[in-house]
Design an enzyme around this catalytic site. Sequence first.
Site, PDB file in Angstrom:
ATOM      1  N   CYS A   9       0.073   3.744   2.780  1.00 24.99           N
ATOM      2  CA  CYS A   9       0.546   3.188   4.061  1.00 24.99           C
ATOM      3  C   CYS A   9       2.033   3.463   4.241  1.00 24.99           C
ATOM      4  CB  CYS A   9       0.306   1.673   4.120  1.00 24.99           C
ATOM      5  SG  CYS A   9      -1.420   1.175   4.016  1.00 24.99           S
ATOM      6  N   CYS A  52       0.826  -1.208   0.000  1.00 25.32           N
ATOM      7  CA  CYS A  52       0.000   0.000   0.000  1.00 25.32           C
ATOM      8  C   CYS A  52       0.862   1.260   0.000  1.00 25.32           C
ATOM      9  CB  CYS A  52      -0.921  -0.046   1.221  1.00 25.32           C
ATOM     10  SG  CYS A  52      -1.791   1.491   1.559  1.00 25.32           S
TER      11      CYS A  52
END
Length: 148
Positions: A72, A69
């Site tokens: 993230c 991600c």
Amino acid sequence: MTQENLVVCTKCGVVNRLPFSRNGADAKCGKCGALLFSGLPQDVDAANFDRQIGRGSLPVVVDVWAPWCGPCKMMAPAYEAAAKALEPHMRLIKLNSDKEQAIAARLGIRGIPTLILFHHQHEVARISGAMGTSQIVNWVRNHIPAGN
């Protein structure tokens, strides 16, 4: 009223008693000797996650993330800086949604990164999307005032 916090070690999962009068910044686990607060959010497995939420008395901030991600990865340094600002009054942990799919499903994760704040074994707040350090710290403090 209790005169101590119960702090779960992120390394071994043992519950440690930490008197309010003690500075938690240098406290070590009674079993494994690891620092209870390193200033860095630790990745936890399902068992440690459940112990953090169910046995610890500190508010727990969980960053649900995945290694693939992009947002993230972008938020990781901000979350680390937030840990430095919020510990030892809060516990900040990370939960890899790829490795811990059952926990992510139980939490109803629909998108990542997602921050979830728990206090007294209950979800207090949740927010999705990447944030900066001050946004994370302010979000937590708006939901859990200093001194819990």
